[in-house]
Design an enzyme around this catalytic site. Sequence first.
Site, PDB file in Angstrom:
ATOM      1  N   GLY A  93      53.202  19.762   6.491  1.00 53.39           N
ATOM      2  CA  GLY A  93      52.891  19.065   5.251  1.00 53.39           C
ATOM      3  C   GLY A  93      51.685  18.157   5.310  1.00 53.39           C
ATOM      4  O   GLY A  93      51.476  17.349   4.409  1.00 53.39           O
ATOM      5  N   GLN A  94      50.860  18.260   6.360  1.00 51.29           N
ATOM      6  CA  GLN A  94      49.627  17.458   6.414  1.00 51.29           C
ATOM      7  C   GLN A  94      48.591  18.100   5.506  1.00 51.29           C
ATOM      8  O   GLN A  94      47.983  19.108   5.858  1.00 51.29           O
ATOM      9  CB  GLN A  94      49.093  17.351   7.851  1.00 51.29           C
ATOM     10  CG  GLN A  94      47.864  16.453   7.943  1.00 51.29           C
ATOM     11  CD  GLN A  94      47.372  16.247   9.376  1.00 51.29           C
ATOM     12  OE1 GLN A  94      47.744  16.969  10.278  1.00 51.29           O
ATOM     13  NE2 GLN A  94      46.528  15.243   9.559  1.00 51.29           N
ATOM     14  N   HIS A 100      46.932   9.909   8.851  1.00 48.25           N
ATOM     15  CA  HIS A 100      47.371   8.806   8.000  1.00 48.25           C
ATOM     16  C   HIS A 100      48.848   8.535   8.199  1.00 48.25           C
ATOM     17  O   HIS A 100      49.662   9.439   8.214  1.00 48.25           O
ATOM     18  CB  HIS A 100      47.041   9.038   6.522  1.00 48.25           C
ATOM     19  CG  HIS A 100      47.484  10.363   5.974  1.00 48.25           C
ATOM     20  ND1 HIS A 100      46.851  11.555   6.277  1.00 48.25           N
ATOM     21  CD2 HIS A 100      48.492  10.674   5.134  1.00 48.25           C
ATOM     22  CE1 HIS A 100      47.466  12.544   5.634  1.00 48.25           C
ATOM     23  NE2 HIS A 100      48.468  12.036   4.943  1.00 48.25           N
TER      24      HIS A 100
END
Length: 148
Positions: A93-94, A100
């Site tokens: 899901g990056q 971050h």
Amino acid sequence: MVKKIRCAYCEIPEIRERAIVRNELAWAFPTNIPVVPGHVLIAPVRCVALFEDLTEDEKKAIFSLRDQLKVALTKVFQAEGFNYAWNEGKLAGQSVPHFHLHILPRKDGDAGITEYEPRKFLYRPGSREETPESELRAVSKLIQKELS
Ligand SMILES: [Zn+2]
């Protein structure tokens, strides 16, 4: 022709202008798709994708901002708890290839508004029966073998 964006955090000025706080090596800003009120992200200034790409100083800079933001988010959003997370790799899901750390201030009842449920992200959603002790020990042994 529309320019293809490689990294939104580096290439979209509005995101940099959204900064809440910064130090020499990192900055924090509110995500445009918050799952709870006060959901913020901390990113290194340098554009690197993975945690292991960060220098020790960058890690310190990120955690220093975390310390400051925890105090502020507790006051502003009456947070009673926090989720800290980062997604690594597209599959996980990056969506932006720039490291971050997510910070989510949590409080009683917020799940009703946001439908945020950490268990939905786990590898075994739905049934939450406890894994037998023998299976957990086997997993420990497998990982230990690679550590030694
Ligand atoms: Zn970037």
